[in-house]
Design a protein around this motif. Structure first.
Motif, PDB file in Angstrom:
ATOM      1  N   LYS A   4       0.848  -0.966  -0.001  1.00 31.78           N
ATOM      2  CA  LYS A   4      -0.264   0.036  -0.081  1.00 31.78           C
ATOM      3  C   LYS A   4       0.838   1.255  -0.109  1.00 31.78           C
ATOM      4  CE  LYS A   4      -3.164  -1.819   2.587  1.00 31.78           C
ATOM      5  NZ  LYS A   4      -4.990  -2.007   2.218  1.00 31.78           N
ATOM      6  N   ILE A   5       0.162   1.840  -0.714  1.00 29.45           N
ATOM      7  CA  ILE A   5       1.394   3.645  -1.144  1.00 29.45           C
ATOM      8  C   ILE A   5       0.456   4.867  -0.963  1.00 29.45           C
ATOM      9  CG2 ILE A   5       2.951   5.037  -2.884  1.00 29.45           C
ATOM     10  CD1 ILE A   5       3.905   2.453  -3.560  1.00 29.45           C
ATOM     11  N   ILE A   6       0.622   5.592  -0.297  1.00 23.57           N
ATOM     12  CA  ILE A   6       0.437   7.122  -0.002  1.00 23.57           C
ATOM     13  C   ILE A   6       0.673   8.286  -1.044  1.00 23.57           C
ATOM     14  CG2 ILE A   6       0.247   7.005   2.578  1.00 23.57           C
ATOM     15  CD1 ILE A   6      -2.417   8.702   2.559  1.00 23.57           C
ATOM     16  N   VAL A   7      -0.335   8.991  -1.455  1.00 25.38           N
ATOM     17  CA  VAL A   7       0.347   9.934  -2.709  1.00 25.38           C
ATOM     18  C   VAL A   7       0.001  10.777  -2.067  1.00 25.38           C
ATOM     19  CG1 VAL A   7       0.858  10.549  -4.280  1.00 25.38           C
ATOM     20  CG2 VAL A   7       1.103   8.140  -4.557  1.00 25.38           C
ATOM     21  N   ILE A   8       1.124  12.009  -1.498  1.00 22.86           N
ATOM     22  CA  ILE A   8       0.045  13.371  -1.157  1.00 22.86           C
ATOM     23  C   ILE A   8       0.300  14.314  -2.259  1.00 22.86           C
ATOM     24  CG2 ILE A   8      -0.528  15.054   0.648  1.00 22.86           C
ATOM     25  CD1 ILE A   8       0.735  12.279   2.575  1.00 22.86           C
ATOM     26  N   ASP A   9      -0.758  15.013  -2.920  1.00 25.03           N
ATOM     27  CA  ASP A   9       0.593  16.522  -3.450  1.00 25.03           C
ATOM     28  C   ASP A   9      -1.304  16.834  -3.992  1.00 25.03           C
ATOM     29  OD1 ASP A   9       1.153  17.531  -6.072  1.00 25.03           O
ATOM     30  OD2 ASP A   9       3.362  16.637  -5.627  1.00 25.03           O
ATOM     31  N   ASP A  10      -1.044  18.358  -3.104  1.00 28.53           N
ATOM     32  CA  ASP A  10      -1.736  19.578  -3.760  1.00 28.53           C
ATOM     33  C   ASP A  10      -2.051  19.699  -5.713  1.00 28.53           C
ATOM     34  OD1 ASP A  10       0.288  21.104  -4.238  1.00 28.53           O
ATOM     35  OD2 ASP A  10       0.311  22.302  -2.803  1.00 28.53           O
ATOM     36  N   GLU A  11      -0.799  18.910  -6.280  1.00 25.75           N
ATOM     37  CA  GLU A  11      -1.292  18.886  -8.157  1.00 25.75           C
ATOM     38  C   GLU A  11      -1.999  17.538  -8.307  1.00 25.75           C
ATOM     39  OE1 GLU A  11       1.746  20.018  -9.943  1.00 25.75           O
ATOM     40  OE2 GLU A  11       2.781  20.985  -8.025  1.00 25.75           O
ATOM     41  N   LYS A  12      -3.283  18.323  -8.958  1.00 28.81           N
ATOM     42  CA  LYS A  12      -4.263  16.820  -9.039  1.00 28.81           C
ATOM     43  C   LYS A  12      -3.161  16.193 -10.494  1.00 28.81           C
ATOM     44  CE  LYS A  12      -8.612  15.771 -11.532  1.00 28.81           C
ATOM     45  NZ  LYS A  12      -8.309  14.110 -11.212  1.00 28.81           N
ATOM     46  N   ILE A  13      -2.689  16.521 -11.625  1.00 27.62           N
ATOM     47  CA  ILE A  13      -1.898  16.079 -11.468  1.00 27.62           C
ATOM     48  C   ILE A  13      -0.851  15.230 -11.344  1.00 27.62           C
ATOM     49  CG2 ILE A  13      -0.354  17.342 -12.605  1.00 27.62           C
ATOM     50  CD1 ILE A  13      -0.940  16.625 -15.738  1.00 27.62           C
ATOM     51  N   VAL A  14      -0.348  15.549 -10.353  1.00 28.00           N
ATOM     52  CA  VAL A  14       0.897  14.715 -10.246  1.00 28.00           C
ATOM     53  C   VAL A  14       0.346  13.712  -9.272  1.00 28.00           C
ATOM     54  CG1 VAL A  14       2.409  14.300  -7.980  1.00 28.00           C
ATOM     55  CG2 VAL A  14       2.422  16.362  -9.515  1.00 28.00           C
ATOM     56  N   CYS A  15      -0.869  13.721  -8.828  1.00 25.26           N
ATOM     57  CA  CYS A  15      -1.743  12.219  -8.021  1.00 25.26           C
ATOM     58  C   CYS A  15      -2.043  11.402  -9.004  1.00 25.26           C
ATOM     59  CB  CYS A  15      -2.695  12.683  -7.329  1.00 25.26           C
ATOM     60  SG  CYS A  15      -2.428  13.791  -4.928  1.00 25.26           S
ATOM     61  N   ASP A  16      -2.932  11.799 -10.162  1.00 22.35           N
ATOM     62  CA  ASP A  16      -2.935  11.261 -11.173  1.00 22.35           C
ATOM     63  C   ASP A  16      -2.359  10.501 -11.537  1.00 22.35           C
ATOM     64  OD1 ASP A  16      -6.079  12.047 -10.393  1.00 22.35           O
ATOM     65  OD2 ASP A  16      -5.552  13.188 -12.309  1.00 22.35           O
ATOM     66  N   MET A  17      -0.654  10.665 -11.957  1.00 22.02           N
ATOM     67  CA  MET A  17       0.475  10.591 -12.531  1.00 22.02           C
ATOM     68  C   MET A  17       0.910   9.298 -11.582  1.00 22.02           C
ATOM     69  SD  MET A  17       3.779  10.466 -12.509  1.00 22.02           S
ATOM     70  CE  MET A  17       3.701  12.000 -11.842  1.00 22.02           C
ATOM     71  N   ALA A  18       1.146   9.766 -10.618  1.00 23.06           N
ATOM     72  CA  ALA A  18       1.727   8.508  -9.775  1.00 23.06           C
ATOM     73  C   ALA A  18       0.536   6.913  -9.425  1.00 23.06           C
ATOM     74  CB  ALA A  18       1.730   9.314  -8.218  1.00 23.06           C
ATOM     75  N   LYS A  19      -0.800   6.996  -9.105  1.00 27.93           N
ATOM     76  CA  LYS A  19      -1.424   6.338  -9.045  1.00 27.93           C
ATOM     77  C   LYS A  19      -1.756   5.758 -10.529  1.00 27.93           C
ATOM     78  CE  LYS A  19      -6.488   5.787  -7.453  1.00 27.93           C
ATOM     79  NZ  LYS A  19      -6.052   4.620  -6.790  1.00 27.93           N
ATOM     80  N   ILE A  51       4.528   8.702   0.197  1.00 25.85           N
ATOM     81  CA  ILE A  51       4.979   9.830  -1.045  1.00 25.85           C
ATOM     82  C   ILE A  51       4.666  11.231  -1.044  1.00 25.85           C
ATOM     83  CG2 ILE A  51       5.397  10.725  -3.543  1.00 25.85           C
ATOM     84  CD1 ILE A  51       5.453   7.334  -4.273  1.00 25.85           C
ATOM     85  N   THR A  52       4.887  12.091  -0.352  1.00 22.39           N
ATOM     86  CA  THR A  52       4.138  13.515  -0.383  1.00 22.39           C
ATOM     87  C   THR A  52       5.362  14.880  -0.495  1.00 22.39           C
ATOM     88  OG1 THR A  52       3.074  14.845   1.346  1.00 22.39           O
ATOM     89  CG2 THR A  52       5.992  13.464   1.645  1.00 22.39           C
ATOM     90  N   ASP A  53       4.175  15.423  -0.945  1.00 23.99           N
ATOM     91  CA  ASP A  53       5.049  16.624  -1.297  1.00 23.99           C
ATOM     92  C   ASP A  53       5.573  17.700  -0.577  1.00 23.99           C
ATOM     93  OD1 ASP A  53       5.605  18.930  -3.307  1.00 23.99           O
ATOM     94  OD2 ASP A  53       3.528  19.858  -3.486  1.00 23.99           O
ATOM     95  N   LEU A  54       6.411  18.704  -0.625  1.00 24.53           N
ATOM     96  CA  LEU A  54       7.247  19.458   0.750  1.00 24.53           C
ATOM     97  C   LEU A  54       5.907  20.305   0.900  1.00 24.53           C
ATOM     98  CD1 LEU A  54       9.403  19.874   2.409  1.00 24.53           C
ATOM     99  CD2 LEU A  54      10.477  21.094   1.163  1.00 24.53           C
ATOM    100  N   LYS A  55       5.709  21.619   0.074  1.00 27.10           N
ATOM    101  CA  LYS A  55       5.109  22.644   0.157  1.00 27.10           C
ATOM    102  C   LYS A  55       2.917  22.312  -0.087  1.00 27.10           C
ATOM    103  CE  LYS A  55       8.534  25.237   0.471  1.00 27.10           C
ATOM    104  NZ  LYS A  55       8.788  26.249   2.067  1.00 27.10           N
ATOM    105  N   MET A  56       2.829  22.181   0.972  1.00 19.31           N
ATOM    106  CA  MET A  56       1.088  22.491   0.964  1.00 19.31           C
ATOM    107  C   MET A  56       0.865  23.320   1.790  1.00 19.31           C
ATOM    108  SD  MET A  56       0.484  18.074   0.633  1.00 19.31           S
ATOM    109  CE  MET A  56       1.708  17.377   1.367  1.00 19.31           C
ATOM    110  N   GLU A  57      -0.320  23.824   1.599  1.00 25.94           N
ATOM    111  CA  GLU A  57      -1.353  24.146   2.151  1.00 25.94           C
ATOM    112  C   GLU A  57      -1.997  23.587   4.205  1.00 25.94           C
ATOM    113  OE1 GLU A  57      -4.583  26.763   1.474  1.00 25.94           O
ATOM    114  OE2 GLU A  57      -4.001  26.917  -0.567  1.00 25.94           O
TER     115      GLU A  57
END
Length: 120
Positions: A4-19, A51-57
């Motif tokens: 199981k992997i969790i991907v966290i990014d505030d950009e939808k394109i990054v989430c969709d591509m990684a998934k 897998i997470t982005d560094l800068k998010m709200e």
């Protein structure tokens, strides 16, 4: 049972591509664009890899890293960012980051890092 992997990014394109890419590799993947919801999910479920982005709200990738290290010391964390600074990199290393990628992420490098992280 797939890892199981969790991907966290505030950009939808990054989430969709990684998934898409990681599911094609046989992993079970959840994605979150909201870091607060992602952290809530991490507190409910242990993931084999984060897998997470560094800068998010609200909650940063560094906060996610610290919480994962506290809750699940053996879970690896890969960070991706468009804001790769020396300070951020050094803090991530101190907090036991597994790998660190600048955006745009090179897909083959990420796949290799994910595979290696899950094997170790």
């Amino acid at each position: 049972m797939p890892q199981k992997i969790i991907v966290i990014d505030d950009e939808k394109i990054v989430c969709d591509m990684a998934k898409r890419i990681l599911e094609n590799e046989g992993y079970e993947v959840e994605t979150f664009m909201n870091s607060e919801f992602a952290l809530e999910r991490i507190r409910q479920q242990r993931f084999d890899l984060v897998i997470t982005d560094l800068k998010m709200e609200n909650i940063s990738g560094m906060d996610i890293l610290k919480e994962v290290n506290h809750l699940y010391p053996h879970t690896r964390v890969i960070m991706i960012t468009a804001y790769a600074t020396l300070d951020a990199t050094l803090e991530a290393i101190r907090e036991r980051i597994y790998d660190f990628f600048p955006k745009p992420v090179k897909i083959e490098e990420l796949k290799k890092s994910v595979k290696k992280a899950l094997e170790s």
